[in-house]
Design an enzyme around this catalytic site. Structure first.
Site, mmCIF file in Angstrom:
data_model
loop_
_atom_site.group_PDB
_atom_site.id
_atom_site.type_symbol
_atom_site.label_atom_id
_atom_site.label_comp_id
_atom_site.label_asym_id
_atom_site.label_seq_id
_atom_site.Cartn_x
_atom_site.Cartn_y
_atom_site.Cartn_z
ATOM 1 N N ALA A 182 -87.697 67.785 58.925
ATOM 2 C CA ALA A 182 -87.640 69.310 59.006
ATOM 3 C C ALA A 182 -88.643 69.931 58.499
ATOM 4 O O ALA A 182 -89.571 70.660 59.069
ATOM 5 C CB ALA A 182 -86.540 70.171 58.981
ATOM 6 N N ASP A 183 -89.075 69.688 57.313
ATOM 7 C CA ASP A 183 -90.277 70.181 56.521
ATOM 8 C C ASP A 183 -91.417 69.867 57.046
ATOM 9 O O ASP A 183 -92.428 70.469 57.063
ATOM 10 C CB ASP A 183 -90.008 69.910 54.981
ATOM 11 N N LEU A 184 -91.548 68.442 57.227
ATOM 12 C CA LEU A 184 -92.958 67.957 57.882
ATOM 13 C C LEU A 184 -93.195 68.279 59.217
ATOM 14 O O LEU A 184 -94.318 68.755 59.552
ATOM 15 C CB LEU A 184 -92.655 66.150 57.977
#
Length: 409
Positions: A182-184
């Site tokens: 999700a961050d990436l």
């Protein structure tokens, strides 16, 4: 052939991010040639500097202070240690923003307004500024004030409902991805949004605010699973290593290990059946087309599983490659970085590092024919470029820089 400068040469980015989504975005921009100035808390810096072990080792094999996690997302940047909670620190950041093309931040919603570093405040002094805010839930909506972390977003956004072994099998249940996807993905979508805003600014002359949310990106990145649900009204469930829409498209156990078989069409299925010595399966009306194979998965997969278990992994890989069926091993990271293709593509490199002599890096996957990605700097030490930036960009004297450092210590 003459080489042109990297695509974002001459663009300045002010980086007020930490951890992963924001730094991943700004590392992309830095790799593309932008000058990225990372603002960090004096004495502490980016949270991920302390997210170890492992730490980068020096030439004698001793741990440095540089955590591997931090190193993964901060290449090509300059680090400036400034306390934005102090009036002078906030003033200096505003002066840098006045000279910048892009600002990326991941503070909580409204968190920078008290320092005069919110979008409206900076837009007033630099209307060309592209200001990208990255939060867990975005600038609006009932969850806007909540903190958002990748793990919980993978759960809330549906990814963990379709990741992991089936609930009725051993080891079944929700499972997160092995990296913070999700961050990436938010970092990648933010990069796309910023580049689009740069292109639009060339026409309008104006910057704008980009509102990026981890939850939004996690929902969007479910791709075909979103439409599986929307068109059927049935929420997809965990299927382990199998594919919801293709059969066979999964992991099989060979006699000495595991391999992935990824059959994408009926022609590949015929070739696959021939290669494993079961050509009759491709002629069976229950399995001859992919819709039938999906419908009759429970009958087909055990037949394939039994056959695959009789041969060695590398035997199957060679046999399938020879007939054009996509298949591959499940490599550990040490095997990844020994793979001849990964090596040929230059996916690992080293940069000089002031504390360790050198630092290993995973390369950018972006490959340009004439204006390539640049590898100018290793991930910076905390505050490594404070004096340089404040002197060269803002004209502070050595005495002013020293007094500032003392006031922040």
């Amino acid at each position: 052939m003459s080489q042109r400068p990297a695509p974002l040469t001459g663009i300045r980015v002010l980086d007020l991010t930490r951890v992963l989504a924001g730094p991943w975005c700004t590392q992309n921009l830095a790799d593309l040639g932008a000058e990225v100035i990372k603002i960090e808390r004096p004495g502490a810096g980016d949270d991920t500097r302390a997210w170890g072990p492992p730490y980068l080792k020096d030439e004698a094999g001793n741990d440095t202070t540089e955590a591997a996690y931090y190193l993964s997302a901060n290449r090509n940047k300059m680090s400036v240690a400034l306390d934005i909670a102090s009036p002078r620190g906030a003033e200096l950041v505003r002066e840098l923003a006045l000279q910048s093309d892009i600002l990326v931040e991941n503070f909580k919603v409204g968190g920078l307004s008290k320092y005069g570093l919110d979008y409206e405040s900076l837009k007033a002094i630099n209307p060309r500024l592209i200001y990208c805010s990255i939060t867990g839930f975005g600038q609006t909506g009932p969850y806007a004030s909540r903190p958002g972390y990748d793990f919980m977003i993978q759960g809330m956004g549906g990814l963990m409902s379709i990741t992991g072994e089936r609930d009725d099998l051993a080891g079944g249940g929700p499972q997160k991805a092995g990296v913070a996807v999700a961050d990436l993905m938010t970092g990648m979508y933010s990069t796309v949004g910023i580049l689009a805003a740069l292109l639009e600014r060339a026409k309008s002359g104006l910057g704008q605010h980009i509102d990026m949310a981890l939850l939004d990106c996690q929902v969007t990145m479910l791709a075909n699973q979103n439409l599986n649900f929307m068109t059927s009204g049935v929420a997809p469930k965990r299927a382990g290593n199998a594919h919801q829409n293709l059969v066979p498209y999964q992991v099989f156990a060979a006699s000495d290990g595991h391999l992935i078989v990824a059959v994408g069409n009926d022609s590949q299925f015929r070739n696959y059946c021939g290669a494993i010595g079961l050509p009759e399966l491709s002629a069976d009306p229950r399995f001859s087309t992919n819709p039938q194979r999906v419908k009759n998965r429970a009958e087909l997969v055990p037949l394939l599983t039994e056959r695959m278990a009789t041969g060695a992994r590398d035997h199957w890989l060679a046999a399938l490659e020879s007939v054009g069926v996509p298949a591959g091993p499940i490599n550990t990271l040490d095997q990844v970085y020994e793979d001849p293709h990964v090596l040929a593509r230059g996916m690992k490199r080293e940069l000089p590092h002031p504390a360790a002599g050198k630092v290993p890096m995973a390369s950018s996957p972006l490959k340009f024919s004439d204006s390539p990605v640049e590898y100018r700097r290793p991930p910076p030490m905390l505050g490594e470029h404070t004096a340089q930036v404040l002197s060269e960009k803002l004209g502070l004297s050595a005495e002013e820089i020293q007094a500032l450092a003392q006031s922040q210590s």
